[in-house]
Design a protein around this motif. Structure first.
Motif, short mmCIF file in Angstrom:
data_model
loop_
_atom_site.label_atom_id
_atom_site.label_comp_id
_atom_site.label_asym_id
_atom_site.label_seq_id
_atom_site.Cartn_x
_atom_site.Cartn_y
_atom_site.Cartn_z
N GLY A 9 4.57 -0.08 4.62
CA GLY A 9 4.20 -0.22 3.13
C GLY A 9 2.58 0.05 3.16
N THR A 10 1.89 -0.44 4.22
CA THR A 10 0.47 -0.20 4.23
C THR A 10 0.16 1.20 4.43
OG1 THR A 10 -0.07 -2.22 5.30
CG2 THR A 10 -1.58 -0.56 5.63
N ALA A 11 0.86 1.88 5.19
CA ALA A 11 0.76 3.49 5.47
C ALA A 11 1.19 4.21 4.17
CB ALA A 11 1.89 3.74 6.53
N MET A 12 1.94 3.46 3.25
CA MET A 12 2.13 4.50 2.13
C MET A 12 1.14 3.92 0.99
SD MET A 12 6.31 3.86 1.81
CE MET A 12 6.28 4.44 0.06
N ASN B 107 1.27 -1.57 -6.24
CA ASN B 107 2.23 -1.74 -5.28
C ASN B 107 1.98 -2.19 -4.00
OD1 ASN B 107 4.34 -0.97 -7.39
ND2 ASN B 107 4.06 1.08 -6.86
N HIS B 108 0.50 -2.56 -3.91
CA HIS B 108 0.32 -2.93 -2.36
C HIS B 108 -0.76 -3.97 -2.39
CE1 HIS B 108 2.66 0.50 -0.71
NE2 HIS B 108 2.12 1.17 -1.59
N ALA B 109 -1.60 -4.18 -1.50
CA ALA B 109 -2.18 -5.40 -1.44
C ALA B 109 -3.78 -4.81 -1.92
CB ALA B 109 -2.36 -5.91 -0.30
N HIS B 110 -3.91 -3.76 -2.50
CA HIS B 110 -5.29 -3.43 -2.73
C HIS B 110 -6.32 -3.56 -1.78
CE1 HIS B 110 -5.37 -4.47 -7.47
NE2 HIS B 110 -4.41 -3.48 -7.00
N GLY B 111 -5.57 -2.83 -0.61
CA GLY B 111 -6.61 -2.50 0.47
C GLY B 111 -7.20 -4.03 1.24
N GLN B 112 -6.87 -4.95 1.08
CA GLN B 112 -7.22 -6.20 1.55
C GLN B 112 -6.87 -6.12 3.25
OE1 GLN B 112 -5.46 -9.88 0.36
NE2 GLN B 112 -6.50 -11.27 1.69
N GLY C 186 6.73 -1.84 -1.07
CA GLY C 186 5.82 -2.00 -2.33
C GLY C 186 6.52 -1.77 -3.51
N PRO C 187 6.78 -0.25 -3.52
CA PRO C 187 7.46 0.04 -5.06
C PRO C 187 8.76 -0.46 -5.46
CG PRO C 187 6.25 1.93 -3.80
CD PRO C 187 6.30 0.72 -2.76
N SER C 188 9.54 -0.35 -4.35
CA SER C 188 11.02 -0.95 -4.67
C SER C 188 10.97 -2.44 -4.56
CB SER C 188 11.83 -0.23 -3.71
OG SER C 188 11.55 -0.61 -2.30
N GLU C 189 11.82 -2.99 -5.51
CA GLU C 189 12.07 -4.40 -5.52
C GLU C 189 13.13 -4.93 -4.57
OE1 GLU C 189 10.14 -6.04 -9.18
OE2 GLU C 189 11.49 -4.94 -9.82
N GLY D 168 -0.66 -9.35 -4.15
CA GLY D 168 0.52 -9.15 -3.33
C GLY D 168 1.51 -8.25 -4.01
N SER D 169 1.07 -6.99 -4.05
CA SER D 169 1.99 -6.07 -4.65
C SER D 169 2.08 -6.31 -6.18
CB SER D 169 3.09 -5.67 -3.93
OG SER D 169 3.04 -5.45 -2.64
N ASP D 170 1.18 -7.07 -6.97
CA ASP D 170 1.56 -7.44 -8.34
C ASP D 170 2.82 -8.55 -8.56
OD1 ASP D 170 0.47 -7.76 -10.64
OD2 ASP D 170 1.63 -6.18 -11.62
#
Length: 656
Positions: free
Chosen positions: A118-121, A129-134, A230-233, A190-192
């Motif tokens: 997920g981080t790589a994506m 869909n991700h952690a805003h680079g945290q 991240g994108p998929s639920e 956390g990915s909204d």
């Protein structure tokens, strides 16, 4: 069977390129048309027949099965470290006809690790869909794992946990008890779907994906182990939840399920207000803005409080905790007479100016409308929480942006609670088919928004020729059936939300009609409530209940990204005499086909509407028909109200 001679076949051939009594019969595509009637109306839409698990008419078969996961969960929140320390006991029931040698669980928090897929994506520009680079010490820290009291070997692979059983689980009812102790640091964003918001009166923690969850084992794919990137639920099993949440005593907690110990966590005054709210159609303040900083609004004498909740027959559990909450509530009137309370929790910054003080009004309306229209809301409480998350759904609780107001707040509340029906009740596989929850939900949201408060926030129906619709007509877009992880984020809203919703609007309003559509859609919900449908189960149910072969519709809207371009080609007159009637020819120039609506205006000013079924395109790209008129035609207009997605309007009108 009729007998065809060579002569009769030749006559049909020549009829295809000649006029006969003003009627053109064509068995060929026009040279400049992309339309292929054989490809569109091919009867071989389904790739497999119905079986004992999933019947041909779209309902669960007589041997349908699904596994079950019941959870006992405990968690302690450290608000200074932003840390959850938890333990869980999962009673997993294997109702499948196969023995299971190993089990799979989801470790959603592990997607925030620096080395995860997920981080790589995450794109360099950032993503919701991700952690805003945290960068933080992310992921589950697993302290111990046992199955049936025995420590077992396990393997963590990205955001998944595989448990190797000492003894295989029996088929058709075998049970295993899994115990896991763990901890994790809560991501700020956390990915909204979860996160932390700082307010002047303290942090708001919105907590989802907070415990290892069972993967689904089903009759379609076996173990569903597609990673969480991240994108998929999500795709989850149903079960009961018994949950204990320990938080600082200054906090108020909102959660999925029904609170079991209100007398321990609310003051006597607050308990009286809850009782009032349970019988009130007007919003009742449980903890007001002027009480948020008042220590007397919390039970005295303790530094921590444990909130005990239970939830039955659900697929997940989420919660929120904060010292900053205003809380209010009102009664929800369900068709069966069962009790339900709508409630909202939000910071003082969100109160006023058509803001969150109306949230409970919105929640109440949404639940009452959908319960009456489709299927009754199943949980005793419905909590809307204002925090950092822009919009995310869980059983009995939703997280929405604390800054939302007015129509925007109505829409996000309505959308997130609409997810109660898709996928909380109808438990489709969101990892693969995001449109089966987002698209269906967006569709029912349109009806709900029109109905709310005599149309206070109503929108007009989509005009397919407006700039608002232009992105839906993009010929380079992926098909709706693409998985969420397979769709560029810029196309996510179009393909998962808007386009499937508009497809259903056309199916309802222009093809089946509201009565037939609504009956079929209700049946789909009822058949697959608390079960795991596939796209074919939906398609088959709609066809069988509505009594319509719709393979062509699913093929052009969902399987493919086909386009529509219909032209009004020409108008002539029978025997060149307008008094004897007109002969009108229309052509289909692209791959999609839909029913036809024509507006015909005569020279005297008379206007009439002609509707033609989609089957006129089943034999080719050109259709000619006789229109009963006794005067000249001034104009013929295709789709005069722009209810169809025709991308080329330049050929939609014929003028004398």
């Amino acid at each position: 069977m009729r007998y065809f001679t060579l002569t009769s076949v030749m006559l049909v051939f020549f009829a295809g390129i000649n006029w006969c009594s003003g009627q053109q019969i064509s068995i060929f595509r026009a040279d400049n048309s992309k339309f292929d009637h054989v490809a569109l109306f091919n009867p071989r839409f389904y790739t497999q027949n119905g079986n004992e698990y999933r019947a041909a008419d779209g309902e669960p078969g007589p041997l349908y099965w699904q596994n079950r996961a019941d959870y006992q969960l405990t968690a302690k929140l450290d608000e200074k470290l932003n840390q959850i320390t938890g333990s869980e006991i999962v009673t997993y029931t294997n109702n499948s006809p196969q023995r299971l040698d190993f089990l799979w669980m989801q470790l959603d928090q592990d997607t925030y690790k620096a080395d995860s897929r997920g981080t790589a994506m995450e794109p360099i520009s950032g993503s919701r869909n991700h952690a805003h680079g945290q960068l933080f010490d992310a992921g589950f820290k697993i302290q111990s794992v046992t199955v049936n009291g025995i420590a077992v070997k396990y393997l963590i692979n990205d955001a998944r946990l595989q448990l190797f059983l000492a003894k295989a689980m029996d088929a058709k009812g075998g049970k295993a008890t899994i115990r896991i102790n763990y901890s994790f640091i809560i991501p700020n964003y956390g990915s909204d779907r979860m996160g932390i918001e700082e307010t002047k009166n303290g942090k708001i923690f919105t907590i989802g994906q907070w415990y290892p969850r069972m993967c689904v084992y089903d009759d379609v794919m076996g173990w569903n182990t597609i990673p969480y990137n991240g994108p998929s639920e999500f795709y989850l099993e149903y079960g009961d939840f018994d949950v204990n949440l320990t938080v600082p005593a200054s906090h108020m907690v909102m959660a999925s399920g029904e609170l079991q110990n209100a007398q321990e966590v609310y003051t006597a005054t607050e308990q009286q207000r809850w009782a009032q709210a349970a019988t009130s159609d007007k919003t009742v303040i449980i903890r007001g803005a002027n009480e948020v900083k008042n220590a007397a609004s919390r039970p005295q004498g303790k530094t921590e409080l444990t909130w005990h909740y239970k939830l039955t027959n659900a697929r997940d559990f989420a919660w929120a905790s904060s010292p900053a909450f205003i809380v209010d509530a009102a009664k929800v009137n369900l068709p069966s007479g069962k009790k339900c309370i709508a409630t909202s929790a939000y910071p003082v910054e969100s109160n006023g100016h058509n803001g969150w003080e109306r949230s409970t009004e919105y929640v109440k309306s949404t639940l009452e409308y959908y319960s009456s229209k489709w299927f009754e809301y199943p949980y005793p409480y419905a909590s809307a929480v204002g925090g950092r998350v822009g919009g995310m759904e869980y059983p009995g609780i939703v997280f929405c942006g604390s800054e939302s107001k007015g129509k925007e707040l109505w829409q996000v509340n309505d959308h997130e609670f609409g997810h109660t029906w898709f996928p909380m009740i109808v438990g489709s596989n969101e990892r693969l088919y995001g449109w089966m929850d987002e698209g269906f939900n967006t569709f029912i949201n349109g009806l709900s928004q029109t109905a709310f408060n005599k149309g206070e926030y109503a929108d007009s129906a989509l005009d397919w020729q407006s700039p608002k619709a232009s992105h839906l007509l993009n010929p380079k877009m992926e098909p709706i059936m693409a998985t969420p992880d397979n769709i560029p984020e810029i196309n996510n809203g179009t393909l998962l939300y808007e386009k499937p919703a508009e497809a259903l609007n056309i199916l309802r309003n222009q093809i089946l009609g509201p009565e037939r559509f609504d009956r079929a859609f209700q049946t789909y919900i009822q058949r697959w409530a608390y079960k795991h449908p596939t796209p074919d189960d939906f398609f088959r149910t709609m066809e069988n209940v509505a009594g319509e072969n719709l393979g062509w519709f699913w093929r052009e809207w969902f399987i493919n990204n086909w386009q529509l371009d219909v032209a009004v080609d020409q108008v002539t007159y029978v025997d060149n005499n307008p008094a004897k009637g007109a002969v009108i020819t229309i052509r289909n120039l692209d791959r999609m086909a839909l029913p036809v609506i024509l507006e015909i205006k005569t020279v005297s000013g008379k206007v009439s509407t002609v509707k033609l079924p989609v089957e006129i395109w089943s034999t080719g790209s050109r259709w000619t028909f006789r229109y009963k008129s006794n005067e000249e035609i001034e104009s013929v207009t295709y789709d005069p109200k722009h209810v169809f997605p025709d991308y080329n309007t330049e050929n939609n009108v014929w003028h004398q």
